[in-house]
Scaffold this motif. Structure first.
Motif, short mmCIF file in Angstrom:
data_model
loop_
_atom_site.label_atom_id
_atom_site.label_comp_id
_atom_site.label_asym_id
_atom_site.label_seq_id
_atom_site.Cartn_x
_atom_site.Cartn_y
_atom_site.Cartn_z
N ARG A 100 -4.83 7.55 3.33
CA ARG A 100 -5.24 8.87 3.47
C ARG A 100 -4.31 9.92 4.12
N ALA A 101 -4.15 9.46 5.16
CA ALA A 101 -3.35 10.41 6.30
C ALA A 101 -1.92 10.48 5.79
N ILE A 102 -1.26 9.81 4.98
CA ILE A 102 -0.15 10.13 4.36
C ILE A 102 -0.47 11.17 3.42
N HIS A 103 -1.39 11.08 2.64
CA HIS A 103 -1.83 12.32 1.54
C HIS A 103 -2.17 13.57 2.36
N ARG A 104 -3.05 13.35 3.12
CA ARG A 104 -3.44 14.55 4.02
C ARG A 104 -2.33 15.43 4.79
N GLY A 105 -1.24 14.79 5.18
CA GLY A 105 -0.16 15.21 5.59
C GLY A 105 0.89 16.06 4.83
N GLY A 106 0.53 15.98 3.49
CA GLY A 106 1.13 16.92 2.47
C GLY A 106 2.43 15.93 1.75
N HIS A 107 2.40 14.72 2.40
CA HIS A 107 3.62 13.96 1.81
C HIS A 107 3.14 13.36 0.28
N GLU A 108 4.34 13.01 -0.53
CA GLU A 108 4.01 12.67 -1.75
C GLU A 108 4.14 11.10 -1.68
N VAL A 109 2.90 10.51 -2.33
CA VAL A 109 2.47 9.03 -2.26
C VAL A 109 3.28 8.73 -3.67
N ILE A 110 4.31 7.71 -3.43
CA ILE A 110 4.82 6.98 -4.60
C ILE A 110 4.30 5.78 -4.68
N ALA A 111 3.88 5.45 -5.91
CA ALA A 111 3.39 4.14 -6.37
C ALA A 111 4.37 2.98 -6.08
N HIS A 112 4.26 1.99 -5.54
CA HIS A 112 5.47 0.83 -5.27
C HIS A 112 4.99 -0.41 -5.57
N SER A 113 4.33 -0.35 -6.89
CA SER A 113 3.73 -1.75 -7.30
C SER A 113 2.39 -2.03 -6.29
N TYR A 114 1.67 -3.31 -6.99
CA TYR A 114 0.51 -3.42 -5.98
C TYR A 114 1.15 -4.06 -4.60
N GLY A 115 1.91 -5.01 -5.00
CA GLY A 115 2.47 -5.46 -3.60
C GLY A 115 4.00 -5.56 -3.74
N MET A 116 4.72 -5.83 -2.64
CA MET A 116 6.11 -5.89 -2.82
C MET A 116 6.43 -7.31 -3.53
N ASP A 117 5.44 -8.34 -3.71
CA ASP A 117 5.78 -9.55 -4.46
C ASP A 117 5.56 -9.55 -5.81
N VAL A 118 4.93 -8.23 -6.28
CA VAL A 118 4.66 -8.01 -7.87
C VAL A 118 5.89 -7.19 -8.45
N ILE A 119 6.99 -7.63 -8.96
CA ILE A 119 8.13 -6.86 -9.26
C ILE A 119 8.02 -6.98 -10.97
N PRO A 120 8.12 -5.80 -11.48
CA PRO A 120 8.00 -5.80 -12.96
C PRO A 120 8.51 -6.64 -13.90
N VAL A 121 9.86 -6.99 -13.57
CA VAL A 121 10.86 -7.88 -14.50
C VAL A 121 10.28 -9.14 -14.41
N TYR A 122 9.42 -9.38 -13.58
CA TYR A 122 8.89 -11.02 -13.55
C TYR A 122 7.41 -10.94 -14.60
N LEU A 123 7.11 -9.96 -15.08
CA LEU A 123 5.81 -9.53 -15.80
C LEU A 123 6.00 -9.53 -17.18
N ASP A 124 5.32 -9.87 -18.13
CA ASP A 124 5.13 -9.65 -19.33
C ASP A 124 4.79 -8.38 -19.64
N GLU A 125 4.69 -7.60 -20.85
CA GLU A 125 4.40 -6.21 -21.21
C GLU A 125 2.97 -5.95 -20.72
#
Length: 293
Positions: A100-125
């Motif tokens: 919330r503080a990131i958003h309130r500060g006017g910064h852009e919130v970039i989605a970075h996957s659910y967790g750092m261990d969830v890497i798209p190439v390891y997942l099916d469609e």
């Protein structure tokens, strides 16, 4: 990376808002791991045997939400700079006040996957679609605004991930390293802006992979910034990236502060977020070509 989209790149006539030839984006990597998962390597530099929980690495990573994100936001506010903050969905669950503080500060919130261990190439469609849906929803429910940008852990999407992001309504992604500038990727009837995540000025590889001290990152920036302003003639972009659990700490954070000071003092440079960069490309469609030459 794309399985078959068409690409249009910006030519030499492109300029950043205000007519600047050089653009700078400040990125903050605010990272978390799924329950029971930890960073693959910790500050000691040597991973444990497989199958053992690395309490050292886990504690190291937790510095980000405990202290690092707050220090980074304070520094950005002091300089009046809006940053792009790569944020994992799990952090919206476990540390909601920080997101919330990131958003309130006017910064852009970039989605970075659910967790750092969830890497798209390891997942099916279907797994990739669910990860996008879950991450987007967690951030949107907390901030009231769906993220428009995505960067996968380690900048590694998959051959179909850009298409899936475009279908999900994302306007830009950073899972690429193949240009000095954003470019337009068309996936069927949809389009998404690809914004390279340049690694030249990035604390994690500098400090953790190569063992440099903080001043080495400052020197890398100073040299790259001078080269772009004084030697290059074509439009270029420079990312400055810190991780909240790496140079969110006092021993390295002073470099982020100093780089911001130097960039703010340069009157010939554009500074913005990744969303701002995507909008700058869309406003300059006349500069797009099939080759970028």
């Amino acid at each position: 990376m794309s399985e078959g989209g068409s690409v249009q790149r910006l030519g030499p006539g492109f300029r950043w808002p205000g007519g600047a030839r050089v653009g700078v984006i400040f990125n903050i990597a605010y990272e978390g791991w799924s329950e029971g998962q930890v960073p693959g390597i910790g500050p000691m530099g040597n991973p444990l045997k497989p199958g053992f929980f690395d309490a050292n690495a886990a504690s190291w990573g937790l510095y980000g939400p405990t202290r690092g994100i707050w220090r980074a936001l304070e520094t950005a506010a002091r300089h009046g700079i809006r940053t792009s903050v790569m944020t994992n969905g799990v952090l919206a669950e476990t540390w909601p006040d920080t997101v919330r503080a990131i958003h309130r500060g006017g910064h852009e919130v970039i989605a970075h996957s659910y967790g750092m261990d969830v890497i798209p190439v390891y997942l099916d469609e279907s797994g990739q679609r669910e990860n996008i849906r879950r991450t987007t929803g967690l951030i949107a429910d907390l901030t009231g605004t769906a993220p428009t940008g995505w960067i996968s852990p380690r900048g590694t999407g998959s051959a179909i991930h850009a298409r899936l992001l475009a279908e999900a309504g994302y306007g830009h992604h950073g899972d690429c390293n193949d240009d000095d500038l954003p470019y337009l990727l068309r996936e069927g009837e949809r389009e998404i802006v690809a914004i390279p995540l340049t690694m030249d000025v990035n604390d994690l590889p500098s400090a953790i992979r190569y063992g440099n001290n903080a001043r080495a990152m400052l020197e890398q920036f100073v040299d790259a910034f001078a080269a772009m302003r004084e030697r290059e003639t074509r439009p270029v972009m420079l990312d400055v990236t810190i991780h909240t659990h790496v140079y969110g700490r006092p021993a390295g954070h002073w470099v982020f502060d100093e780089i911001m000071r130097q960039v703010k003092a340069a009157d010939d440079v554009w500074v913005g977020t990744r969303e701002d960069a995507a909008q700058a490309l869309r406003a300059s469609r006349a500069a797009l070509t099939d080759s970028g030459l």
